[in-house]
Design an enzyme around this catalytic site. Sequence first.
Site, short mmCIF file in Angstrom:
data_model
loop_
_atom_site.label_atom_id
_atom_site.label_comp_id
_atom_site.label_asym_id
_atom_site.label_seq_id
_atom_site.Cartn_x
_atom_site.Cartn_y
_atom_site.Cartn_z
N ASP A 10 0.87 -1.18 0.00
CA ASP A 10 0.00 0.00 0.00
C ASP A 10 0.91 1.23 0.00
O ASP A 10 1.38 1.69 1.04
CB ASP A 10 -0.90 -0.02 1.24
CG ASP A 10 -1.90 1.13 1.26
OD1 ASP A 10 -1.66 2.15 0.58
OD2 ASP A 10 -2.91 1.02 1.98
N ARG B 275 -0.02 4.40 2.10
CA ARG B 275 0.25 4.22 3.53
C ARG B 275 1.75 4.27 3.83
O ARG B 275 2.22 5.08 4.63
CB ARG B 275 -0.33 2.88 3.97
CG ARG B 275 0.15 2.42 5.36
CD ARG B 275 0.52 0.95 5.28
NE ARG B 275 0.85 0.39 6.57
CZ ARG B 275 1.99 -0.24 6.82
NH1 ARG B 275 2.92 -0.33 5.88
NH2 ARG B 275 2.22 -0.77 8.00
N ASP C 68 6.03 -5.64 19.33
CA ASP C 68 4.92 -6.33 18.68
C ASP C 68 4.68 -7.65 19.39
O ASP C 68 5.65 -8.33 19.78
CB ASP C 68 5.20 -6.58 17.19
CG ASP C 68 3.93 -6.72 16.38
OD1 ASP C 68 3.72 -5.93 15.44
OD2 ASP C 68 3.10 -7.62 16.69
N SER D 124 2.79 -10.17 17.97
CA SER D 124 2.59 -11.26 17.02
C SER D 124 3.93 -11.90 16.63
O SER D 124 5.01 -11.35 16.87
CB SER D 124 1.87 -10.74 15.76
OG SER D 124 2.74 -9.97 14.97
N ILE E 221 2.37 -4.08 24.84
CA ILE E 221 2.96 -2.89 25.44
C ILE E 221 2.44 -2.68 26.86
O ILE E 221 3.12 -2.12 27.71
CB ILE E 221 2.67 -1.63 24.56
CG1 ILE E 221 3.58 -0.47 24.95
CG2 ILE E 221 1.21 -1.23 24.64
CD1 ILE E 221 4.99 -0.61 24.52
N GLU E 222 1.22 -3.19 27.11
CA GLU E 222 0.63 -3.03 28.44
C GLU E 222 1.26 -3.96 29.48
O GLU E 222 1.07 -3.78 30.68
CB GLU E 222 -0.88 -3.31 28.39
CG GLU E 222 -1.68 -2.38 27.50
CD GLU E 222 -1.76 -2.85 26.05
OE1 GLU E 222 -2.56 -2.27 25.29
OE2 GLU E 222 -1.03 -3.82 25.70
N GLU F 193 1.40 2.56 13.14
CA GLU F 193 0.39 2.47 12.09
C GLU F 193 -0.76 1.69 12.70
O GLU F 193 -0.86 0.48 12.55
CB GLU F 193 0.96 1.77 10.85
CG GLU F 193 0.12 2.00 9.60
CD GLU F 193 -1.07 1.06 9.51
OE1 GLU F 193 -2.09 1.34 10.18
OE2 GLU F 193 -0.98 0.08 8.78
N GLU G 268 -10.47 -2.36 15.52
CA GLU G 268 -9.38 -3.10 16.17
C GLU G 268 -8.89 -2.41 17.44
O GLU G 268 -8.16 -3.02 18.23
CB GLU G 268 -8.17 -3.34 15.24
CG GLU G 268 -8.48 -4.31 14.10
CD GLU G 268 -7.26 -4.60 13.24
OE1 GLU G 268 -6.28 -3.83 13.32
OE2 GLU G 268 -7.29 -5.58 12.49
N HIS H 267 -5.31 0.01 1.38
CA HIS H 267 -5.81 -1.26 1.90
C HIS H 267 -6.94 -1.04 2.90
O HIS H 267 -7.63 -1.99 3.28
CB HIS H 267 -4.67 -2.08 2.53
CG HIS H 267 -4.25 -1.61 3.88
ND1 HIS H 267 -3.45 -0.51 4.07
CD2 HIS H 267 -4.52 -2.09 5.11
CE1 HIS H 267 -3.23 -0.34 5.36
NE2 HIS H 267 -3.87 -1.29 6.01
#
Length: 412
Positions: free
Chosen positions: A134, A137, A183, A185, A211-212, A227, A236, A360
């Site tokens: 994209d 973006r 991240d 994931s 992050i929490e 992003e 989300e 996207h």
Amino acid sequence: CKADHGVDIPDLVQKHRLDDYGYIKMINYIRNTVQSLLLTSNGPLPWDSDEYLKPALADDPLLQIGMRIIVFVSFIRTNSFCFLFYMIHSLVLNADTSRGPSRSGAIAELREDEDEAYFSSYGHYSIHEEMLKDKVRTESYRDFMYRNMDIFKDKVVLDVGCGTGILSMFAAKAGARKVIAVDQSEIIYQAMDIVRSNKLEDTITLIKGRIEEIDLPVEKVDIIISEWMGYFLLFESMLNTVLYARDRYLAEDGLVYPDRCNISLAAVGDTEKHSDRIAFWDAVYGFKMTCMKKAVIPEPVVEMLKHETVISEPAVIKTIDCGSVTVSELEFTENFSLKIKASTFCTVMFSTAPDCTKTHWKQTVFLLESPIPVKTGEELPGQITVHKNRKDPRALLITLDIAGRKQTYSLQ
């Protein structure tokens, strides 16, 4: 069970927060034991062992009811139902929903297993390929950082939800002294290889986790980049995570990018699309399926619109300043008025702009049950309410009230 034995099964499910397997184990435990079911509030549950996954009674009706409830709830959550909702509504919604924390700002409170599906989706490579390809973006982020190197020079930057690490590498090339990329994931492991391949490991530190739940190797950062935008901007609820990072780690004079975002709404007149999506159910291979309309309409459609079908000027319904907005302000009710540009029928409402280069994110389309006749030059007033779905705080419930017609849509 309740009347003859003093065992309130729904209460036990709520009290001990049992998932599907926990429910099955509990039923089999009750079938297998003759002991009194007096449970303390602490300590392990007596049915924790996997041995209680084996049915104590063949074709146990209680287990079958439990599984039917699970199936019905999945119907409800995906809005793929007609009359099933009415059958199960009292059974599901009579549960005590006041227990536990409010989900209005609950992203930080989600357990890891509750949020696993969300993070797992970003472990697939195809979604990262789509985002990287994209150009609108990705090049927007790149150009902003490369053209504003004075902002990033010698700064400590936090990249929230770094994915493949592309924004972190842009920041490093823009002169950041240190970049911390986070991240949850599985893509983080590929990002580590990517960073090493580009010899940026001395500048970029990658951390796997939410992050929490993690501690950064620094007390404060100068800049947060992310992003986080989803369909309809807020889908989300990743912005909640960015705001958590901002409140905990951003220095007093720190900056958040993107710093300002708008959600705009416009009207569409596309009778062909409306007929294809709504009138289609009136006769399907010679059978009436009109009940499906009530199921289809609440599901927004994310797709690319033809700009020539837009029949109103866009109206900004929400402006978000990422440096100061609070989580509670991400749920809102706003009035709007759309100036009509063509005399036709208004069949659809949508967000983001179809007359710009495709991204996207596409457009989020809200189908109206019945077209609204409109004339050139008139104003079409309405009201929009956006709030999180309590059952899934990453999803959105969006209510549109236009010309006396009210419809709630579920974006999930």
